[in-house]
Design a protein around this motif. Structure first.
Motif, PDB file in Angstrom:
ATOM      1  N   HIS A  31      19.723   8.284 -28.093  1.00 43.82           N
ATOM      2  CA  HIS A  31      19.126   9.372 -27.954  1.00 43.82           C
ATOM      3  C   HIS A  31      19.142   9.338 -26.532  1.00 43.82           C
ATOM      4  N   LEU A  32      19.723   8.457 -26.062  1.00 44.27           N
ATOM      5  CA  LEU A  32      20.200   7.958 -24.114  1.00 44.27           C
ATOM      6  C   LEU A  32      20.022   9.582 -23.099  1.00 44.27           C
ATOM      7  N   GLN A  33      20.833   9.859 -23.802  1.00 45.56           N
ATOM      8  CA  GLN A  33      22.127  11.009 -23.053  1.00 45.56           C
ATOM      9  C   GLN A  33      20.819  12.268 -23.025  1.00 45.56           C
ATOM     10  N   SER A  34      20.270  12.728 -24.194  1.00 45.35           N
ATOM     11  CA  SER A  34      20.310  13.286 -25.038  1.00 45.35           C
ATOM     12  C   SER A  34      18.120  14.040 -24.684  1.00 45.35           C
ATOM     13  N   LEU A  35      17.438  12.219 -24.238  1.00 43.49           N
ATOM     14  CA  LEU A  35      16.276  12.530 -24.985  1.00 43.49           C
ATOM     15  C   LEU A  35      16.132  11.761 -23.410  1.00 43.49           C
ATOM     16  N   GLY A  36      16.935  10.821 -22.587  1.00 42.68           N
ATOM     17  CA  GLY A  36      16.721   9.789 -21.996  1.00 42.68           C
ATOM     18  C   GLY A  36      15.871   8.671 -22.333  1.00 42.68           C
ATOM     19  N   ARG A  37      15.984   8.635 -24.170  1.00 41.75           N
ATOM     20  CA  ARG A  37      15.398   7.119 -24.270  1.00 41.75           C
ATOM     21  C   ARG A  37      16.372   6.890 -25.285  1.00 41.75           C
ATOM     22  N   VAL A  38      15.333   4.836 -25.187  1.00 43.71           N
ATOM     23  CA  VAL A  38      15.853   4.379 -25.210  1.00 43.71           C
ATOM     24  C   VAL A  38      14.954   2.951 -26.400  1.00 43.71           C
ATOM     25  N   GLU A  39      15.420   3.563 -27.890  1.00 41.03           N
ATOM     26  CA  GLU A  39      14.569   3.435 -29.220  1.00 41.03           C
ATOM     27  C   GLU A  39      14.623   2.000 -29.809  1.00 41.03           C
ATOM     28  N   LYS A  40      13.604   1.720 -29.265  1.00 40.88           N
ATOM     29  CA  LYS A  40      13.399  -0.203 -30.089  1.00 40.88           C
ATOM     30  C   LYS A  40      12.996  -0.298 -31.048  1.00 40.88           C
ATOM     31  N   ARG A  41      13.446  -1.229 -32.628  1.00 39.13           N
ATOM     32  CA  ARG A  41      13.049  -0.641 -33.750  1.00 39.13           C
ATOM     33  C   ARG A  41      12.841  -2.305 -33.783  1.00 39.13           C
ATOM     34  N   THR A  42      11.512  -2.352 -34.081  1.00 43.74           N
ATOM     35  CA  THR A  42      10.884  -4.183 -34.401  1.00 43.74           C
ATOM     36  C   THR A  42      11.743  -4.238 -36.534  1.00 43.74           C
ATOM     37  N   LEU A  43      12.347  -5.675 -35.915  1.00 47.07           N
ATOM     38  CA  LEU A  43      12.891  -6.460 -37.469  1.00 47.07           C
ATOM     39  C   LEU A  43      12.075  -7.121 -37.864  1.00 47.07           C
ATOM     40  N   PHE A  44      11.137  -7.876 -37.075  1.00 40.88           N
ATOM     41  CA  PHE A  44      10.088  -8.829 -37.643  1.00 40.88           C
ATOM     42  C   PHE A  44       9.638  -8.997 -36.439  1.00 40.88           C
TER      43      PHE A  44
END
Length: 319
Positions: free
Chosen positions: A48-61
């Protein structure tokens, strides 16, 4: 009796003082948003970088750091360099470690990440024999130690601003990214959004991605001989090329340039009066600071693929 009672009182007093100091130190670290007691593994994505200006972070553990790095020496070295990285505001922790320590740290992290997909490895392996919906993708990972100082929680509590305490937690993270995304960032195909970032926290995540992409670009450029990063190939060992002596010896760890010097520090022709110091290989701190990992995953539909595409792949750490 009196001496025994006095000794017991002194020991209780010392214990109480130690507990109070430990609690005070823990509270101080918590107030400073510092937590080196755990390791967090996460995925960064530019979906969603270009559309929302977001860098998503998802926790694995999130695991206790002593559970991930059981060797006391490696754990001590990692914590020591993490503090230095935090003080220097250099998020890429692996560049702070020695060449030898990198090998142990990256392989330890690889084992823990790979265990997340344990059953998928078995199912994907059977894709060589039967029709399967399993595919695979290449990811890269490295270690970081950074604290996002920009605010980012306002969207959760828009009517109750967090204030100056709205900062991220300083901790050691195993950061994973899809290799294709790293190629796009390294080649300049994927850039920061023209409309800006959602907030400062996402911008700081983007800076981590840029540093990650620089390490990726450096590694693959050295391996491929300068080919464009969008087309460069990792070679037969999937993360670098080994010398002939390493191939003959086999194993998952290539021979270092200093192995022979360490094994034979002095020859018969050497001057015995002059001490000989073991030679160490010459490596830039940015070299060998990332590792690739093969991630199998179930697909929504079946596609006929070559047998060579449906096999588990081993990855070499060093060139």
């Amino acid at each position: 009796m009196l001496a025994g009672g006095a000794l017991a009182s002194i020991l209780r007093l010392l214990r109480d003082v130690w507990i109070k100091r430990r609690r005070a130190a823990s509270q101080n670290l918590w107030r400073r948003h510092v937590d080196f007691s755990v390791v967090q593994a996460c995925i960064l994505t530019t979906e969603h970088l270009q559309s929302l200006g977001r860098v998503e972070k998802r926790t694995l553990f999130v695991k206790p750091i002593a559970e991930v790095f059981r060797n006391e020496y490696i754990l001590e070295r990692l914590l020591e360099q993490a503090e230095k990285a935090a003080a220097s505001h250099e998020p890429m922790l692996m560049t702070q470690l020695s060449h030898e320590d990198k090998w142990h740290v990256l392989n330890t992290c690889s084992n823990h990440i790979s265990s997340l997909f344990a059953p998928y490895h078995v199912f994907f392996n059977e894709a060589r024999r039967v029709e399967s919906h399993y595919k695979s993708a290449w990811y890269c990972f490295t270690l970081t130690c950074a604290q996002t100082s920009a605010s980012g929680r306002w969207f959760i509590t828009p009517f109750k601003p967090v204030g100056k305490d709205d900062v991220g937690m300083l901790r050691i993270r195993i950061v994973m990214m899809n290799e294709q995304e790293l190629r796009e960032v390294a080649s300049g195909e994927l850039e920061a959004p023209s409309s800006g970032f959602l907030n400062g926290r996402h911008e700081e995540r983007w800076k981590v991605i840029q540093s990650f992409a620089e390490l990726f670009n450096r590694q693959i450029t050295k391996v491929s001989g300068g080919e464009p990063v969008s087309e460069a190939d990792w070679g037969p060992n999937l993360c670098g090329r080994l010398s002939n002596s390493s191939r003959k010896r086999g194993g998952s760890r290539p021979r270092l340039a200093s192995d022979s010097a360490l094994a034979h520090p002095r020859r018969a022709s050497d001057n015995l009066s002059e001490p000989v110091e073991p030679q160490t290989p010459s490596h830039d701190p940015q070299d060998n600071s990332i590792l690739r990992i093969h991630v199998p995953f179930p697909s929504s539909h079946f596609e006929h693929t070559a047998v060579s595409d449906n096999v588990c792949k081993d990855v070499m750490v060093y060139e």
